[in-house]
Design an enzyme around this catalytic site. Structure first.
Site, PDB file in Angstrom:
ATOM      1  N   THR A  26       0.863  -1.168   0.008  1.00  0.00           N
ATOM      2  CA  THR A  26       0.007  -0.002   0.028  1.00  0.00           C
ATOM      3  C   THR A  26       0.740   1.197  -0.194  1.00  0.00           C
ATOM      4  OG1 THR A  26      -1.561  -1.189   1.231  1.00  0.00           O
ATOM      5  CG2 THR A  26      -1.820   1.087   1.450  1.00  0.00           C
ATOM      6  N   GLY A  27       0.380   2.379  -0.639  1.00  0.00           N
ATOM      7  CA  GLY A  27       1.232   3.631  -0.559  1.00  0.00           C
ATOM      8  C   GLY A  27       1.260   4.019  -2.075  1.00  0.00           C
ATOM      9  N   THR A  29       4.579   4.739  -3.250  1.00  0.00           N
ATOM     10  CA  THR A  29       5.531   3.960  -4.191  1.00  0.00           C
ATOM     11  C   THR A  29       4.725   2.851  -4.815  1.00  0.00           C
ATOM     12  OG1 THR A  29       6.995   4.706  -2.493  1.00  0.00           O
ATOM     13  CG2 THR A  29       7.883   3.241  -4.158  1.00  0.00           C
ATOM     14  N   ASP A  79       6.220  -4.047  -1.469  1.00  0.00           N
ATOM     15  CA  ASP A  79       5.499  -2.884  -0.822  1.00  0.00           C
ATOM     16  C   ASP A  79       6.726  -1.919  -0.329  1.00  0.00           C
ATOM     17  OD1 ASP A  79       3.671  -1.532   0.917  1.00  0.00           O
ATOM     18  OD2 ASP A  79       3.703  -3.109   2.347  1.00  0.00           O
ATOM     19  N   ALA A  81       8.055   1.359   2.371  1.00  0.00           N
ATOM     20  CA  ALA A  81       8.196   1.633   3.801  1.00  0.00           C
ATOM     21  C   ALA A  81       8.385   3.039   4.064  1.00  0.00           C
ATOM     22  CB  ALA A  81       9.621   0.813   4.019  1.00  0.00           C
ATOM     23  N   LYS A  92       6.745   0.485   8.925  1.00  0.00           N
ATOM     24  CA  LYS A  92       5.876   0.651   7.986  1.00  0.00           C
ATOM     25  C   LYS A  92       4.572   0.957   8.874  1.00  0.00           C
ATOM     26  CE  LYS A  92       5.310  -2.609   4.864  1.00  0.00           C
ATOM     27  NZ  LYS A  92       4.765  -1.302   4.177  1.00  0.00           N
ATOM     28  N   GLU A 101      -0.426  -5.852   5.863  1.00  0.00           N
ATOM     29  CA  GLU A 101       0.971  -5.824   5.244  1.00  0.00           C
ATOM     30  C   GLU A 101       2.101  -6.889   5.736  1.00  0.00           C
ATOM     31  OE1 GLU A 101       1.367  -1.172   3.491  1.00  0.00           O
ATOM     32  OE2 GLU A 101       2.132  -1.724   5.530  1.00  0.00           O
TER      33      GLU A 101
HETATM   34  C1  5RP Z   1       1.389   1.574   4.350  1.00  0.00           C
HETATM   35  C2  5RP Z   1       3.036   1.824   4.593  1.00  0.00           C
HETATM   36  C3  5RP Z   1       3.592   2.185   3.146  1.00  0.00           C
HETATM   37  O1  5RP Z   1       4.489   1.356   2.693  1.00  0.00           O
HETATM   38  C4  5RP Z   1       4.437   3.376   3.663  1.00  0.00           C
HETATM   39  O2  5RP Z   1       3.890   4.404   4.338  1.00  0.00           O
HETATM   40  C5  5RP Z   1       5.370   3.934   2.419  1.00  0.00           C
HETATM   41  O3  5RP Z   1       4.249   4.712   1.746  1.00  0.00           O
HETATM   42  P1  5RP Z   1       4.645   5.594   0.637  1.00  0.00           P
HETATM   43  O4  5RP Z   1       5.412   4.503  -0.552  1.00  0.00           O
HETATM   44  O5  5RP Z   1       3.535   6.397   0.260  1.00  0.00           O
HETATM   45  O6  5RP Z   1       5.850   6.632   1.154  1.00  0.00           O
HETATM   46  O7  5RP Z   1       3.571   1.078   5.265  1.00  0.00           O
HETATM   47  O8  5RP Z   1       0.911   1.261   5.544  1.00  0.00           O
END
Ligand code: 5RP
Length: 215
Positions: A26-27, A29, A79, A81, A92, A101
């Protein structure tokens, strides 16, 4: 959205093999990884998703989202982080999806973590550590976290996780033994999961850049 995130997300496609069911995080990236996955959707058998947000986008792209129980062990999980140390241990949960996750990371043979360079740290803890709690245990857990770690737990007011729970973000930590802290915080009644991925760290880290760096 950052170019480094895009480069990391797109590089992770190289780890997807034909016929795979892919674990998807999720997120922002991972959003780039999902778009790239959409372009090769005919080569994969589907995805197991870590959040309603990722599920929605996967389905919009025509990727079948499978139940984790039905899918069983996965070969690959991709995923992002919030922080990553030199041992590939992570914080995370910035997107509040940490519990699902963690379940998918545990179920997966290879966890590929995709980050931008700003996420690399020598010691975890500058990013507030997310902890998912059962709502009735919020203040008990906050007191115990303060006693155990000295960090300041702050309720992420207004946020309800996909599992119907709440998040405490623990500020001012310097986590020199993440495996120990993960295990201690997991023992507090009412804690659903801790955003430390230390007992099960990432296997491969891709740092977005031109070219992406694979650690
Ligand atoms: C979601 C997460 C995401 O992987 C983490 O917050 C990184 O997010 P982004 O890719 O938007 O910087 O752990 O629960």
């Amino acid at each position: 959205m950052s170019e480094a995130k895009r480069l990391a997300g797109e590089k992770a496609i190289e780890y997807v093999e034909d016929g795979m069911v892919v674990g998807v995080g999720t997120g922002s990236t991972v959003a780039y990884f999902i778009e790239a996955l959409g372009r090769i959707k005919d080569r994969i058998a589907g995805a197991v998703s870590s959040s309603e947000q990722s599920t929605k986008r996967l389905k919009e792209l025509g990727i079948e989202v499978l139940d984790a129980n039905a899918a069983g062990p996965l070969k690959l999980y991709v995923d992002g982080a919030d922080e990553c140390d030199p041992h590939k241990r992570l914080i995370k949960g910035g997107g509040a999806a940490l519990t699902r996750e963690k379940i998918i990371a545990e179920a997966s043979e290879t966890f590929v973590c995709i980050i931008d360079p700003a996420k690399q740290v020598p010691v975890l803890g500058k990013f507030p550590l997310p902890v998912e709690v059962i709502p009735m245990a919020r203040s008990l857990v906050a007191r115990r976290i303060l006693e155990l770690t000295g960090g300041q737990p702050v309720w992420r007011d207004g946020v309800v996780t996909d599992n119907g729970n709440w998040i405490l973000d623990v500020h001012n930590l310097r986590i020199t033994d993440p495996v120990k802290m993960e295990s201690e915080l997991n023992q507090i009644p009412g804690v659903v999961s801790v955003g430390l991925f230390a007992r099960r760290p990432a296997d491969i880290v891709i740092v977005g850049g031109q070219p992406p760096q694979v650690l």
